[in-house]
Design a protein around this motif. Structure first.
Motif, PDB file in Angstrom:
ATOM      1  N   CYS A  71       0.812  -1.232   0.000  1.00 47.36           N
ATOM      2  CA  CYS A  71       0.000   0.000   0.000  1.00 47.36           C
ATOM      3  C   CYS A  71       0.842   1.277   0.000  1.00 47.36           C
ATOM      4  N   PHE A  72       2.171   1.119  -0.065  1.00 44.59           N
ATOM      5  CA  PHE A  72       3.047   2.296  -0.048  1.00 44.59           C
ATOM      6  C   PHE A  72       4.422   1.926  -0.591  1.00 44.59           C
ATOM      7  N   GLN A  73       5.011   2.848  -1.363  1.00 43.72           N
ATOM      8  CA  GLN A  73       6.423   2.700  -1.719  1.00 43.72           C
ATOM      9  C   GLN A  73       6.984   4.028  -2.218  1.00 43.72           C
ATOM     10  N   PRO A  74       8.150   4.414  -1.708  1.00 46.10           N
ATOM     11  CA  PRO A  74       8.791   5.617  -2.245  1.00 46.10           C
ATOM     12  C   PRO A  74       9.364   5.342  -3.631  1.00 46.10           C
ATOM     13  N   VAL A  75       9.400   6.381  -4.465  1.00 44.13           N
ATOM     14  CA  VAL A  75      10.087   6.313  -5.758  1.00 44.13           C
ATOM     15  C   VAL A  75      10.863   7.613  -5.940  1.00 44.13           C
ATOM     16  N   GLY A  76      11.951   7.532  -6.705  1.00 43.90           N
ATOM     17  CA  GLY A  76      12.756   8.729  -6.938  1.00 43.90           C
ATOM     18  C   GLY A  76      13.382   9.259  -5.660  1.00 43.90           C
ATOM     19  N   LYS A  77      13.528  10.586  -5.601  1.00 43.86           N
ATOM     20  CA  LYS A  77      14.128  11.217  -4.426  1.00 43.86           C
ATOM     21  C   LYS A  77      13.087  11.570  -3.368  1.00 43.86           C
ATOM     22  N   ASN A  78      11.869  11.909  -3.823  1.00 42.06           N
ATOM     23  CA  ASN A  78      10.914  12.494  -2.870  1.00 42.06           C
ATOM     24  C   ASN A  78       9.456  12.204  -3.217  1.00 42.06           C
TER      25      ASN A  78
ATOM     26  N   ALA B 163       1.609  16.287  -0.724  1.00 48.01           N
ATOM     27  CA  ALA B 163       0.483  15.800  -1.534  1.00 48.01           C
ATOM     28  C   ALA B 163       0.797  15.812  -3.031  1.00 48.01           C
ATOM     29  N   ASP B 164       1.556  16.813  -3.495  1.00 50.79           N
ATOM     30  CA  ASP B 164       1.859  16.916  -4.924  1.00 50.79           C
ATOM     31  C   ASP B 164       2.816  15.831  -5.401  1.00 50.79           C
ATOM     32  N   ASN B 165       3.506  15.201  -4.463  1.00 50.27           N
ATOM     33  CA  ASN B 165       4.491  14.164  -4.807  1.00 50.27           C
ATOM     34  C   ASN B 165       3.949  12.747  -4.623  1.00 50.27           C
ATOM     35  N   VAL B 166       2.684  12.646  -4.240  1.00 48.16           N
ATOM     36  CA  VAL B 166       2.097  11.332  -3.935  1.00 48.16           C
ATOM     37  C   VAL B 166       1.145  10.899  -5.039  1.00 48.16           C
ATOM     38  N   PHE B 167       1.307   9.667  -5.498  1.00 44.39           N
ATOM     39  CA  PHE B 167       0.376   9.067  -6.448  1.00 44.39           C
ATOM     40  C   PHE B 167      -0.555   8.147  -5.660  1.00 44.39           C
ATOM     41  N   GLU B 168      -1.827   8.535  -5.581  1.00 49.37           N
ATOM     42  CA  GLU B 168      -2.811   7.759  -4.806  1.00 49.37           C
ATOM     43  C   GLU B 168      -3.372   6.646  -5.687  1.00 49.37           C
ATOM     44  N   ILE B 169      -3.291   5.409  -5.211  1.00 52.97           N
ATOM     45  CA  ILE B 169      -3.859   4.308  -5.988  1.00 52.97           C
ATOM     46  C   ILE B 169      -5.210   3.883  -5.411  1.00 52.97           C
ATOM     47  N   THR B 170      -6.063   3.372  -6.278  1.00 56.65           N
ATOM     48  CA  THR B 170      -7.407   2.939  -5.883  1.00 56.65           C
ATOM     49  C   THR B 170      -7.348   1.557  -5.232  1.00 56.65           C
TER      50      THR B 170
ATOM     51  N   ILE C  91      15.393   0.631  -9.829  1.00 60.43           N
ATOM     52  CA  ILE C  91      16.780   0.313 -10.143  1.00 60.43           C
ATOM     53  C   ILE C  91      17.666   1.511  -9.784  1.00 60.43           C
ATOM     54  N   SER C  92      17.072   2.702  -9.844  1.00 59.86           N
ATOM     55  CA  SER C  92      17.785   3.919  -9.456  1.00 59.86           C
ATOM     56  C   SER C  92      16.746   4.991  -9.157  1.00 59.86           C
ATOM     57  N   GLU C  93      17.217   6.213  -8.890  1.00 58.24           N
ATOM     58  CA  GLU C  93      16.273   7.292  -8.588  1.00 58.24           C
ATOM     59  C   GLU C  93      15.446   7.699  -9.802  1.00 58.24           C
ATOM     60  N   ASP C  94      15.866   7.283 -10.993  1.00 57.86           N
ATOM     61  CA  ASP C  94      15.067   7.665 -12.169  1.00 57.86           C
ATOM     62  C   ASP C  94      14.660   6.494 -13.059  1.00 57.86           C
ATOM     63  N   VAL C  95      14.907   5.248 -12.611  1.00 58.60           N
ATOM     64  CA  VAL C  95      14.482   4.067 -13.394  1.00 58.60           C
ATOM     65  C   VAL C  95      13.664   3.129 -12.504  1.00 58.60           C
ATOM     66  N   VAL C  96      12.457   2.812 -12.955  1.00 59.70           N
ATOM     67  CA  VAL C  96      11.547   1.950 -12.191  1.00 59.70           C
ATOM     68  C   VAL C  96      11.088   0.788 -13.064  1.00 59.70           C
ATOM     69  N   ILE C  97      11.157  -0.435 -12.524  1.00 56.34           N
ATOM     70  CA  ILE C  97      10.551  -1.590 -13.202  1.00 56.34           C
ATOM     71  C   ILE C  97       9.091  -1.663 -12.755  1.00 56.34           C
ATOM     72  N   SER C  98       8.172  -1.727 -13.725  1.00 54.32           N
ATOM     73  CA  SER C  98       6.740  -1.748 -13.403  1.00 54.32           C
ATOM     74  C   SER C  98       6.019  -2.751 -14.289  1.00 54.32           C
ATOM     75  N   GLU C  99       4.828  -3.115 -13.884  1.00 56.83           N
ATOM     76  CA  GLU C  99       4.001  -4.058 -14.651  1.00 56.83           C
ATOM     77  C   GLU C  99       3.387  -3.332 -15.845  1.00 56.83           C
TER      78      GLU C  99
END
Length: 304
Positions: A202-209, A233-240, A254-262
């Protein structure tokens, strides 16, 4: 020797353990399922096949190799589920903590002995027996250690309650330089849409902030609000609720600017790209049927 180093969730990844779906074993019986989502697919006859899951994990392995990450795999145990390497251990700073997981899964830890042999023994921590903890609940975030937990008196009734108060205290004792911040998670043995199996569900940080967040995964609104205010709030992506059910917060950096996603996480992947991330898309929807996704199946050892 491996010089372990994990300070947060997003620094450049150098070495990781990726689970394996090889020789995954037969479809479990309903009474042997550890989470409501696996149970749902067992009962519906839609439990994933070994062939599909092996293929999905190879996609992740290929991307890790593309970014020059050293990838370790568990020794294959015949007819045994070894996909979720995050459950069995986790690294904080330069220490590997053995997770006191469900007793049936002890073999999984022994299957990474070849990796443990590369770590100085004094850098491996085994918590007291009464401390229950799994890596999906533990998130190092610089000076903080975010920990998902459940402290209700009915804790023993929930096979989905994986990290207890004793473990939270033990982590604080072992890492006095960290501010340990526990979060009470919503638990259900039977309804996957009302169950946050781990904090990373239900939560995970991505990037720097920035962060991915689902309000209903938290039992206490004040704790959800703390995270939302911390990241802004502007830095949070709310999921349903549906997106949480599909494991949208369980991506892997993988880094602050690369994310593996589905590949199916259309709304999230669009937001990530709009915010400057490179999104490496993989097919992982079959593995998701076991209530785990990319973060669950990876256990970082070294980040730069």
């Amino acid at each position: 020797m491996l010089e372990l180093n994990i300070i947060n969730e997003t620094s450049k990844l150098k070495a990781v353990i990726l689970g394996t779906a090889k020789s995954n074993g037969p479809v479990p019986k309903p009474e042997d399922c550890y989470d409501p989502k696996s149970l749902e697919h067992v009962l519906a006859g839609t439990y994933p096949t070994e062939e599909d899951m092996v293929q999905e994990m190879e996609e992740v392995s290929a991307i890790l190799s593309k970014y020059n990450v050293d990838v370790y795999r568990p020794k294959v145990i015949e007819n045994y589920n070894q996909i979720f390497s995050r459950d069995i251990a986790f690294v904080i700073d330069n220490k590997l903590v053995k997770a006191n997981i469900l007793p049936d899964r002890e073999k999984e830890y022994l299957a990474i002995q070849h990796v443990l042999d590369l770590i100085k023994p004094e850098n491996i921590i085994e918590l007291p027996e009464e401390c229950h903890v799994e890596g999906g609940d533990v998130m190092p975030w610089n000076e903080y250690l975010f920990v998902g937990t459940y402290s209700g008196e009915d804790y023993p009734d929930f096979i989905t309650a994986r990290t207890n108060t004793a473990a939270v205290k033990a982590l604080q004792e072992n890492f006095p330089n960290k501010s340990v911040k526990p979060f009470q998670l919503r638990k259900s043995n039977t309804n996957a849409k009302e169950n946050a199996l781990h904090l990373d569900c239900c939560f995970q940080p991505v990037g720097k902030n920035k962060a991915i967040l689902h309000k209903n995964g938290f039992l206490l609104e004040s704790e959800y609000n703390w995270l939302k205010n911390y990241f802004g709030a502007d830095n949070v992506f709310e999921i349903t609720k549906e997106e949480m059910y599909n494991m949208n917060s369980n991506v892997f950096s993988i880094s602050e600017d690369v994310v593996i996603s589905e590949v199916g996480f259309t709304r999230l992947n669009t937001w990530l790209r709009e915010n400057g991330f490179t999104v490496e898309e993989v097919h992982y929807s079959e593995i998701a049927k076991q209530e785990g996704l990319l973060r669950c199946s990876t256990m970082p050892l070294i980040r730069a």
